[in-house]
Write an enzyme that holds these catalytic residues in place. Structure first.
Site, PDB file in Angstrom:
ATOM      1  N   GLU A 193       0.872  -1.166   0.000  1.00 41.13           N
ATOM      2  CA  GLU A 193       0.000   0.000   0.000  1.00 41.13           C
ATOM      3  C   GLU A 193       0.917   1.226   0.000  1.00 41.13           C
ATOM      4  OE1 GLU A 193      -2.723   0.301   3.282  1.00 41.13           O
ATOM      5  OE2 GLU A 193      -3.629   2.091   2.420  1.00 41.13           O
ATOM      6  N   LYS A 210       5.017   0.638   9.302  1.00 38.71           N
ATOM      7  CA  LYS A 210       5.044   1.970   8.719  1.00 38.71           C
ATOM      8  C   LYS A 210       4.511   3.016   9.692  1.00 38.71           C
ATOM      9  CE  LYS A 210       3.485  -0.085   4.615  1.00 38.71           C
ATOM     10  NZ  LYS A 210       2.407  -0.139   3.674  1.00 38.71           N
ATOM     11  N   ARG A 262       5.203 -13.615   8.839  1.00 36.97           N
ATOM     12  CA  ARG A 262       5.875 -12.355   8.573  1.00 36.97           C
ATOM     13  C   ARG A 262       7.220 -12.328   9.286  1.00 36.97           C
ATOM     14  NH1 ARG A 262       2.660  -8.023   9.185  1.00 36.97           N
ATOM     15  NH2 ARG A 262       4.283  -6.613   9.853  1.00 36.97           N
TER      16      ARG A 262
HETATM   17  P1  ATP Z   1       3.300  -2.665   8.039  1.00 41.61           P
HETATM   18  O1  ATP Z   1       2.014  -2.957   8.737  1.00 41.61           O
HETATM   19  O2  ATP Z   1       4.449  -3.426   8.589  1.00 41.61           O
HETATM   20  O3  ATP Z   1       3.612  -1.257   7.931  1.00 41.61           O
HETATM   21  P2  ATP Z   1       1.861  -3.504   5.786  1.00 41.61           P
HETATM   22  O4  ATP Z   1       1.519  -4.937   5.952  1.00 41.61           O
HETATM   23  O5  ATP Z   1       0.821  -2.510   6.073  1.00 41.61           O
HETATM   24  O6  ATP Z   1       3.182  -3.215   6.572  1.00 41.61           O
HETATM   25  P3  ATP Z   1       1.693  -3.531   2.974  1.00 41.61           P
HETATM   26  O7  ATP Z   1       2.089  -2.420   2.108  1.00 41.61           O
HETATM   27  O8  ATP Z   1       0.264  -3.823   3.156  1.00 41.61           O
HETATM   28  O9  ATP Z   1       2.395  -3.223   4.357  1.00 41.61           O
HETATM   29  O10 ATP Z   1       2.480  -4.849   2.651  1.00 41.61           O
HETATM   30  C1  ATP Z   1       2.822  -5.286   1.372  1.00 41.61           C
HETATM   31  C2  ATP Z   1       3.162  -6.745   1.445  1.00 41.61           C
HETATM   32  O11 ATP Z   1       4.272  -6.960   2.316  1.00 41.61           O
HETATM   33  C3  ATP Z   1       2.026  -7.574   1.992  1.00 41.61           C
HETATM   34  O12 ATP Z   1       1.852  -8.698   1.163  1.00 41.61           O
HETATM   35  C4  ATP Z   1       2.490  -7.976   3.352  1.00 41.61           C
HETATM   36  O13 ATP Z   1       1.981  -9.232   3.701  1.00 41.61           O
HETATM   37  C5  ATP Z   1       4.007  -7.993   3.213  1.00 41.61           C
HETATM   38  N1  ATP Z   1       4.636  -7.715   4.493  1.00 41.61           N
HETATM   39  C6  ATP Z   1       4.415  -6.646   5.282  1.00 41.61           C
HETATM   40  N2  ATP Z   1       5.126  -6.737   6.418  1.00 41.61           N
HETATM   41  C7  ATP Z   1       5.831  -7.891   6.339  1.00 41.61           C
HETATM   42  C8  ATP Z   1       6.751  -8.559   7.204  1.00 41.61           C
HETATM   43  N3  ATP Z   1       7.092  -8.043   8.390  1.00 41.61           N
HETATM   44  N4  ATP Z   1       7.270  -9.737   6.797  1.00 41.61           N
HETATM   45  C9  ATP Z   1       6.938 -10.242   5.607  1.00 41.61           C
HETATM   46  N5  ATP Z   1       6.078  -9.686   4.758  1.00 41.61           N
HETATM   47  C10 ATP Z   1       5.523  -8.522   5.105  1.00 41.61           C
HETATM   48 MG    MG Z   2      -1.070  -3.586   5.283  1.00 44.50          MG
END
Ligand code: ATP
Ligand code: MG
Length: 756
Positions: A37, A273, A263
């Site tokens: 995102e 983020k 994750r």
């Molecule tokens: P965050 O909550 O850590 O800020 P997010 O999940 O909101 O991250 P997205 O932009 O939605 O961030 O994530 C993009 C992709 O990265 C998704 O498929 C998510 O599953 C993967 N992802 C995010 N955080 C991790 C992590 N800590 N380990 C592995 N994959 C991840």
């Molecule tokens: Mg997310």
């Protein structure tokens, strides 16, 4: 790349895809996607997801798409879009031309929604948000069907069209899937598919009045792109049933399938983020690419290489259960990589002069890499590969000399003998002092080989040719192994950055093409690209030379030279004020009821005093003073602005927004950053950035449901009367909402839930 990547170990996703390919599923195609995102910067956890998705696609001769999952108009920005692509490419994967945007599918998604309505699988529900949540039931009881569930197809089509036409107020109606209000999986109890939102989207503008929820948009975006394997993290396990249901309802042939993996979580690391935003906006770090940040931008600037990140992703592997990876694993992967890549040179961080007797400019010879190490081809492989100038005056590190050495001291001391790297063995004959009694210089004698046995080997630089450089010594940003999600600010390491000016040998300074260096006995360093662009020589410490380097490298307390500068600390009683400051201070506390510490900070300058006095009109004097002293002053300093250039009235209004509870303190800081950068009206900035506290009942109860659903045991204990858990649940909702949920509203929703 010079070094071959290791063969990937087996993992369950690889096995599963191999089986799909073998049985001819999807005609043998493998298409994965990485769906960030665009609401922030990528971090090391994303690197794991990127390596996994792109890696699997490569391995099976398929492709991996980069899809911006941009269905939340309030938080997404163009700036992040560009940065994300740049960092995916930096990591070593080029998704082009397969770069897509979920927002490009808004039209198609809208058509699919109508398709579900026509099949009788979706309906427009007019229940207030609060009611939808309430009637969803609980872990132990089925939900109650909405009274609007039996609306006719024609009526649903008409209402949905009018939702998009902007005829109804935000939040007054939603589109829901008609599934099963008694399903044990909460996600299947007539979940919401579309909401009305009059928000400006960074790509589609004001065209859409209805926006799809994640569950609806994600599976269909996968289907539209003909993804075969939709890989996501474990939190989405419960969403899989809905993913399949929507695709079946939309009659997608050969639908993609969702597979979940654990994750990446890492010790001593905050990873989200939302938390980064706090670190940046509250000024705990120096921007998104601060080398202490686990963002890819930060890691890159610290000197972490894409190869090291890819190896790390392989080493942590892919699991089906969440776990915590130790940061030491990352650091050792990094050292393995840098050890092969970084030429050795010498730098002295705390210079202490050494004068050599009987020596006039005999240069010595050395190597860029130890001879038993594989080195990059551009470095000559010869034990005389480079000339290291050595005049009669040198510098060693002050911490390598002790006047009264502790037991087991292997460095220099009066009468002590050491070897200089690449150079001769020397003995310290005399420590020269200045009038104040501080040691200013060591006089040492060069010994013949074999004359005495050196205790250790020290790095040094030649006084005549060494070049001054700034060294930024980064350490872990948090000092606890498992930072608490919401209180991690208190757990930050106050010494995560130390800046020293030292000396580096000229050979290293003169090779701007080499970014990575191993300064012998000091650590791995990376030439800071931002400073380099400004023509300054700055080296960022990427990592130490070995685990536990920190304890090892710091001199024993007795060994510290009195002249070694100590970092100033703000401790003890407040310092006396100068007469001008004292006069301003007296005037401030005489006129306003404000905290003493804040008054002192404000009184420190004429400008801040004037700023405070003009800002104080709207909000309370105490809140205004605390904000000016604790937030504004630091922010001005970090952006290099004068207090006199600030619009005081806007500051006053901003404080009023925080004081009145429209936004939280963290959001206040965010608004301030924007205000200083662009000017404008705080209330307008709050609404543009979507920062106001959320008391919207549907949002609150949806979060609450999620939390209750995830913690059934605690919820039972709360229902059984363990009141101490109230705070726990409010805290969980707050966390889930990114700190934006209005706690009063959460507490009220929770107590209503308990009364039922
Ligand atoms: P965050 O909550 O850590 O800020 P997010 O999940 O909101 O991250 P997205 O932009 O939605 O961030 O994530 C993009 C992709 O990265 C998704 O498929 C998510 O599953 C993967 N992802 C995010 N955080 C991790 C992590 N800590 N380990 C592995 N994959 C991840
Ligand atoms: Mg997310």
């Amino acid at each position: 790349m010079s070094t071959p990547e290791p063969t990937p170990p087996p993992n369950f996703l690889r096995t599963l895809i191999a089986a799909d390919v073998a049985r001819g599923a999807y005609g043998g195609r493998v298409v994965t996607r990485f769906p960030p995102e665009p609401n922030g910067y990528l971090h090391i956890g994303h690197a794991k997801a990127i390596c996994l998705n792109f890696g699997l696609a490569q391995e099976f001769g398929g492709v991996c798409h980069l899809r911006y999952d941009d269905t939340n108009p309030e938080t997404e920005r163009e700036e992040y879009v560009a940065k994300i692509l740049e960092l995916v490419q930096w990591l070593g994967f080029d998704p082009r031309p397969n770069v897509f945007f979920a927002s490009d599918y808004f039209g198609a998604l809208y058509d699919y929604a109508n398709h579900l309505i026509r099949k009788g699988l979706a309906y427009v529900c007019d229940l207030p948000d609060e009611e939808i949540s309430r009637t969803r039931g609980s872990v132990s009881e089925a939900g109650t069907p909405s009274p609007y569930r039996s609306r006719s197809v024609a009526e649903n089509l008409d209402l949905f069209a009018r939702m998009q036409a902007g005829e109804f107020a935000e939040g007054s109606r939603v589109l829901r899937a008609k599934i099963d209000m008694a399903n044990p999986n909460f996600k299947m109890r007539d979940p919401l598919l579309y909401r009305i939102k009059f928000a400006h989207h960074y790509r589609t503008g004001d065209r859409w009045k209805v926006y799809p929820f994640y569950d609806f948009a994600h599976c269909l975006s996968d289907a539209i792109e003909k993804i075969t394997h939709s890989i996501c993290t474990l939190e989405f396990e419960n969403n899989r049933e809905l993913y399949d249901w929507i695709l079946a309802g939309c009659d997608i042939p050969e639908p993609p399938h969702q597979h979940e993996f654990a994750r990446l979580n890492m010790t001593y690391t905050v990873m989200s983020k939302r938390r980064f935003l706090r670190l940046v906006t509250e000024g705990h770090v120096d921007g998104w690419d601060d080398p202490r940040m686990p963002t890819l931008a930060g890691l890159r600037r610290r000197g972490v290489t894409p190869e090291a990140l890819r190896h790390f992703a392989e080493r942590v592997g892919v699991a089906k259960a969440n776990s915590m990876v130790e940061v030491e694993l990352f650091e050792s992967t990094l050292r393995d990589d840098l050890n092969r890549r970084a030429p050795r040179a010498m730098a002295v961080l705390h210079p202490l002069k050494v004068r050599l007797l009987d020596r006039t400019g005999h240069d010595v010879r050395g190597t860029w890499f130890p001879l038993d190490t594989a080195a990059p081809a551009r470095f000559a492989r010869d034990k005389n590969a480079r000339v290291v100038p050595m005049g009669e005056a040198l510098y060693i590190d002050a911490s390598d000399f002790a006047e009264t050495p502790p037991n087991g001291w292997h460095r220099l001391c009066p009468g002590g003998v050491v070897r200089l790297v690449f150079g001769p063995v020397i003995r310290c004959e005399l420590a020269v002092r200045d009038a104040a009694g501080r040691i200013t210089e060591l006089v040492c004698k060069v010994l013949a080989e074999g004359e005495a046995k050196p205790k250790g080997t020290l790095q040094w630089v030649d006084a005549a040719t060494a070049v001054p450089a700034e060294f930024r010594l980064y350490d872990r940003l948090v000092r606890v192994e498992k930072p608490t999600p919401d209180d991690f600010i208190d757990e930050l390491n106050p010494n995560s950055l130390e800046v020293v000016t030292g000396l580096v040998e000229r050979a290293a300074a003169q090779r701007p093409d080499e970014a990575h260096w191993q300064f012998q006995r000091v650590g791995y360093f990376f030439r800071d690209p931002v400073a380099a662009a400004e023509g300054r020589l700055v080296f960022n410490r990427t990592t130490g030379l070995r685990e536990g380097w920190k304890e090892d490298a710091s001199p024993a307390p007795q060994a510290r030279l009195p002249s070694t500068p100590l970092r100033p600390r703000e401790v003890g009683p407040p310092r006396p004020l100068s007469p001008q400051v004292a006069a301003r201070y007296d005037a401030l506390v005489g006129r306003w009821d404000i905290p003493d510490a804040a008054a002192r900070t404000i009184a420190a300058s004429d400008d801040t005093t004037a700023l405070f006095e003009s800002a104080v009109k709207v909000a309370s004097p105490a809140a205004t003073a605390v904000f000016v002293a604790n937030v504004l002053v630091g922010e001005l300093r970090s952006v290099g602005r004068e207090a006199s250039s600030v619009n005081a009235a806007a500051i006053g209004e901003l404080v009023a927004l925080v004081e009145g509870g429209t936004i939280g303190p963290a959001q206040g800081k965010q608004v301030l950053v924007v205000l200083l950068a662009e000017g404008g009206d705080p209330a307008e900035i709050v609404s543009r950035l979507g920062l106001s506290k959320i008391s919207d009942p549907l949002a609150i109860t949806t979060w609450l449901d999620d939390v209750l659903h995830r913690h059934p045991a605690e919820f039972e204990r709360l229902q059984a009367g363990q009141g101490s858990l109230l705070g726990y649940f409010v805290g969980q909702v707050l966390k889930l909402s990114g700190g934006r949920a209005d706690t009063t509203a959460v507490a009220a929703a929770l107590s209503r839930r308990l009364k039922r």
